[in-house]
Design an enzyme around this catalytic site. Structure first.
Site, PDB file in Angstrom:
ATOM      1  N   ASN A 401       0.819  -1.209   0.000  1.00 26.32           N
ATOM      2  CA  ASN A 401       0.000   0.000   0.000  1.00 26.32           C
ATOM      3  C   ASN A 401       0.851   1.255   0.000  1.00 26.32           C
ATOM      4  O   ASN A 401       0.998   1.922  -1.021  1.00 26.32           O
ATOM      5  CB  ASN A 401      -0.948  -0.018   1.195  1.00 26.32           C
ATOM      6  CG  ASN A 401      -2.120   0.916   1.031  1.00 26.32           C
ATOM      7  OD1 ASN A 401      -1.982   1.996   0.491  1.00 26.32           O
ATOM      8  ND2 ASN A 401      -3.291   0.497   1.491  1.00 26.32           N
ATOM      9  N   ASP A 402       1.437   1.579   1.135  1.00 23.13           N
ATOM     10  CA  ASP A 402       2.155   2.845   1.275  1.00 23.13           C
ATOM     11  C   ASP A 402       3.367   2.942   0.356  1.00 23.13           C
ATOM     12  O   ASP A 402       3.715   4.033  -0.098  1.00 23.13           O
ATOM     13  CB  ASP A 402       2.598   3.039   2.728  1.00 23.13           C
ATOM     14  CG  ASP A 402       1.416   3.024   3.680  1.00 23.13           C
ATOM     15  OD1 ASP A 402       0.384   3.642   3.345  1.00 23.13           O
ATOM     16  OD2 ASP A 402       1.507   2.381   4.741  1.00 23.13           O
ATOM     17  N   VAL A 403       4.007   1.805   0.053  1.00 21.34           N
ATOM     18  CA  VAL A 403       5.234   1.839  -0.750  1.00 21.34           C
ATOM     19  C   VAL A 403       4.950   2.053  -2.233  1.00 21.34           C
ATOM     20  O   VAL A 403       5.888   2.183  -3.029  1.00 21.34           O
ATOM     21  CB  VAL A 403       6.052   0.548  -0.559  1.00 21.34           C
ATOM     22  CG1 VAL A 403       6.509   0.415   0.881  1.00 21.34           C
ATOM     23  CG2 VAL A 403       5.268  -0.682  -0.996  1.00 21.34           C
ATOM     24  N   ALA A 442       0.244   3.208   7.209  1.00 24.97           N
ATOM     25  CA  ALA A 442       0.416   4.627   7.546  1.00 24.97           C
ATOM     26  C   ALA A 442      -0.916   5.326   7.778  1.00 24.97           C
ATOM     27  O   ALA A 442      -0.953   6.467   8.224  1.00 24.97           O
ATOM     28  CB  ALA A 442       1.188   5.349   6.426  1.00 24.97           C
TER      29      ALA A 442
END
Length: 475
Positions: A401-403, A442
């Site tokens: 997700n965040d990456v 996050a």
């Protein structure tokens, strides 16, 4: 004669530590490197037990306590390692690291008690008879070990969901005050009256423990891998101080290696996130910032069926798989490897794009895929993967997700702004497998999911991949 043999045991232990650490840089040799380092540690431990001599020429004699502790620890460690799931590996690493910090702190506490009992009738304060360098080594090991233990336990609780992020206005100032108090009390302990020296040393330990708790509590989100790495370096440094205390070369070498490796890894992780360590510790990324970030829907997304996904993958020339924590949660690494082999049988090039901070600890995805016997040559680091996306037909994101969040490049108000990401949107097509549209670790919305090139494939990763394998066989 015994001393010479013990020195050789320590030399063997030190050399095997260095060789083992070197071999860990290659996944193909990592398992053997671990075994070599463990063998060297065993030799050093047995050498210490049977060959070590105290200043009065006596060897160790409390074998019942020593081997009871070794057996209990070995049984607990073996059972924990065998039963742990890959999703729980980060918190187990954090907890075991905390145990190392606790051991280092206890070593310093035992040495303090030994010095106190030996000299208390001959001194008004520690400063009268104990060299400052010796006391500094005791105090530093106790403080750093206590911080590492407390911080690692909090990190363990946060990783498994038992402890939530906690912060308040001015918390960093409070933390600095606590840290100053720790140093102040440690200094006061050295010069204060011997009748209360042990009490002040206990206060030093307790205040260091409190600082370790407060230090990690506000930090969350994708910064946890950095914190784990930093705490790991703390444990190494604390162990090195223990090596100084007992003039134990192998303990000193091991502590220095762990401390140096943890520090370098922390620096590399920060570089991978394009942030300074100060920003990680003070910015509390993923905690306060994430809560204040807006999580409103940014538009509509489109879904893709299993049949269409299988067709897209089977007729592609190049497919890039981006593994994330969702893949680990589903324990889907083996079926993912099977999908890879099925696609290659159809002439499709398949690679894996690995982000440095994907998952919950450094190298989490590498360990996950290595367990499934995925070839190391297929694991592309972020810089190499970003070059390959331009010529990739389909990117299959499995729980990451965040990456892969474009906000890191385009939204200055985002708490992850400036963090290098896997630039998956450069590919011709992006398929994202997630359980739901819930934000990532996050806690912020991912704009990638609403991009024209992106299609969502909802469901458990293991189940979805198994269905994809069956569909691809029929394409």
């Amino acid at each position: 004669m015994q001393l010479n043999i013990l020195t050789i045991c320590y030399l063997i232990g030190s050399v095997t530590f260095i060789l083992g650490l070197k071999m860990l840089s290659n996944p193909l040799a990592a398992r053997k490197g671990n075994l070599i380092a463990a063998g060297g540690m065993t030799i050093a431990i047995l050498g210490t037990i049977f060959l070590y001599e105290t200043e009065d020429g006596q060897g160790l004699h409390n074998y019942l306590w020593i081997f009871s502790g070794l057996i209990i620890g070995a049984v607990i460690g073996t059972l924990a390692a065998k039963k742990v799931k890959m999703t729980a590996m980060p918190e187990m690493v954090s907890l075991f690291n905390g145990m190392g910090g606790a051991c280092a702190a206890l070593i310093s506490a035992v040495e303090f008690d030994h010095v106190y009992r030996e000299y208390r009738l001959d001194m008004n304060s520690f400063a009268d008879v104990v060299p400052f360098g010796h006391y500094f080594t005791i105090s530093a090991g106790a403080i750093i070990g206590s911080v590492s233990f407390a911080g690692s336990v909090i990190a363990w609780g946060k990783l498994n969901g038992r402890i939530k992020d906690f912060s308040f206005n001015g918390q960093h100032i409070v933390n600095l005050i606590i840290l100053g108090f720790v140093f102040g009390v440690a200094g006061f302990t050295y010069w204060t009256s011997s009748s209360v020296t042990n009490i002040w040393f206990l206060i030093t330990l307790l205040s260091a423990f409190v600082y370790g708790v407060m230090f990690v509590l506000p930090i969350g989100g994708a910064d946890m891998p950095v914190v784990i790495s930093l705490l790991n370096s703390f444990t190494g440094v604390a162990a090195a101080f223990g090596g100084f205390l007992y003039n134990n070369k192998v303990m000193l070498t091991g502590g220095i290696l762990v401390g140096a490796a943890g520090t370098l890894l922390t620096m590399l992780m920060c570089k991978a996130m394009n942030r300074s360590l100060q920003n990680v510790l003070i910015g509390s990324f993923g905690a306060k910032n994430a809560k204040s970030a807006t999580a409103t829907t940014q538009g509509s997304y489109k879904e893709i069926s299993l049949n269409d996904t299988a067709t897209c993958l089977a007729y592609a020339n190049k497919v890039m798989i981006v593994p994330g924590y969702g893949l680990a949660v589903a324990q889907a690494q083996h079926i993912c490897h099977e999908l890879e082999k099925n696609l290659e049988e159809k002439g499709v090039q398949v690679f894996y794009a690995i982000h440095p901070v994907a998952g919950r600890m450094p190298g989490h995805m590498n360990v996950l895929l290595a367990e499934a016997d995925v070839s190391y040559d297929k694991l592309l680091e972020m810089e190499h993967a970003n070059e390959e996306f331009k010529t990739t037909d389909v990117v299959l994101i499995l729980g990451a997700n965040d990456v892969v969040n474009p906000a890191a490049k385009s939204d200055p108000s985002s708490p992850i702004y400036g963090m290098p990401i896997l630039e998956v949107e450069q590919a011709k097509m992006v398929i994202v497998n997630k359980r739901s549209m819930k934000p990532g670790y996050a806690g912020i919305e991912n704009d990638l999911f609403f991009r024209p090139k992106t299609s969502m494939l909802f469901g458990d990763a293991k189940k979805v991949l198994q269905q994809l394998v069956n569909e691809i066989k029929n394409v």
